[in-house]
Design an enzyme around this catalytic site. Structure first.
Site, short mmCIF file in Angstrom:
data_model
loop_
_atom_site.label_atom_id
_atom_site.label_comp_id
_atom_site.label_asym_id
_atom_site.label_seq_id
_atom_site.Cartn_x
_atom_site.Cartn_y
_atom_site.Cartn_z
N SER A 46 26.72 48.16 44.21
CA SER A 46 27.27 48.37 45.74
C SER A 46 27.50 47.21 46.42
CB SER A 46 26.12 49.33 46.21
OG SER A 46 25.70 50.45 45.68
N LYS A 98 17.12 47.57 53.47
CA LYS A 98 17.76 46.71 52.80
C LYS A 98 18.99 46.20 53.00
CE LYS A 98 19.26 47.11 47.73
NZ LYS A 98 19.74 47.76 46.50
N ARG A 150 21.93 47.20 33.90
CA ARG A 150 23.01 46.38 33.76
C ARG A 150 22.64 45.05 33.01
NH1 ARG A 150 24.33 46.65 40.21
NH2 ARG A 150 22.20 45.92 39.79
N HIS A 184 27.07 53.97 38.82
CA HIS A 184 26.10 54.99 39.14
C HIS A 184 26.59 56.45 38.51
CE1 HIS A 184 25.18 52.59 43.13
NE2 HIS A 184 24.00 52.18 42.08
O1 PNS Z 1 19.47 51.12 44.41
P1 PNS Z 1 18.12 50.38 44.60
O2 PNS Z 1 18.06 49.92 45.84
O3 PNS Z 1 17.91 49.33 43.56
O4 PNS Z 1 17.08 51.21 44.45
C1 PNS Z 1 15.63 51.06 44.70
C2 PNS Z 1 14.83 52.10 44.52
C3 PNS Z 1 15.20 53.13 45.80
C4 PNS Z 1 14.71 52.87 43.16
C5 PNS Z 1 13.29 51.47 44.89
O5 PNS Z 1 13.15 50.67 46.15
C6 PNS Z 1 12.40 52.57 44.97
O6 PNS Z 1 11.61 53.09 44.32
N1 PNS Z 1 11.71 53.07 46.58
C7 PNS Z 1 10.85 53.93 46.89
C8 PNS Z 1 9.65 53.20 47.40
C9 PNS Z 1 8.67 53.07 45.97
O7 PNS Z 1 8.36 53.97 45.43
N2 PNS Z 1 8.80 51.61 45.91
C10 PNS Z 1 7.73 51.25 44.63
C11 PNS Z 1 8.49 51.08 43.39
S1 PNS Z 1 7.73 49.91 42.36
#
Ligand code: PNS
Length: 163
Positions: A130, A41, A92, A17
């Site tokens: 993670s 999550k 990735r 990250h």
């Molecule tokens: O590190 P991660 O868990 O892969 O990140 C995922 C994240 C936080 C980027 C994604 O879940 C997100 O954008 N969450 C906010 C809610 C949202 O906007 N969801 C619609 C995306 S299509």
């Protein structure tokens, strides 16, 4: 003035990250790292939102154009709130592609003024995540070098208590 947002759950932040954040900060005027609460999550995050934000703040203290903020709403709304017009994601191995492609399409549908851009992970971090880091640490393996030292120590402490 080009401001971007780099979103994630960051539970915890990894060297992968941080590599993406550093490279994004070099091409943008300002970068806001958005730390999603993501309460559902993987059975709930290991670290609280304040801990996750703190780890990233300290690991990016040398990058003067990077700020870190928690968020609990739609990513495109958060991006708007902070005045960002670009979402920066790390990509990735091919397994990331499908999920990221879907999120990019949906976010574009939700707000056409916000573009998603990807930075490819370097080979060293291609398979770093993670969840892998947590699994290694949970089984007593060393994650030194894969996360900031402070995170390594916090994980040892946290997982020792839960073992
Ligand atoms: O590190 P991660 O868990 O892969 O990140 C995922 C994240 C936080 C980027 C994604 O879940 C997100 O954008 N969450 C906010 C809610 C949202 O906007 N969801 C619609 C995306 S299509």
């Amino acid at each position: 003035m080009k401001r971007g947002v780099s979103p994630g759950t960051f539970d915890p932040v990894t060297s992968g990250h941080l590599d993406i954040i550093e490279r994004a900060s070099a091409i943008l005027d300002e970068l806001v790292v958005g730390v999603a609460h993501s309460p559902d999550k993987g059975g709930g995050p290991l670290f609280s939102i304040d801990e996750r934000v703190g780890f990233i703040e300290r690991a990016t203290a040398h990058l003067s154009n990077v700020t870190v903020r928690p968020f609990d709403n739609l990513l495109v709304n958060f991006a708007r709130e902070v005045g960002a017009t670009v979402i920066i994601k790390g990509l990735r191995a091919v397994t990331d592609f499908e999920r990221e492609f879907q999120m990019a399409q949906l976010n574009y549908r939700l707000d056409r003024d916000i573009e998603t851009m990807f930075i490819m992970a370097i080979p060293e971090y291609m398979y770093l995540s993670s969840s892998a880091v947590k699994e290694i640490a949970r089984h007593g393996g060393s994650v030194r070098g894969l996360v900031p030292d402070e995170v390594h120590e916090a994980m040892q402490e946290r997982l020792k208590r839960s073992r």
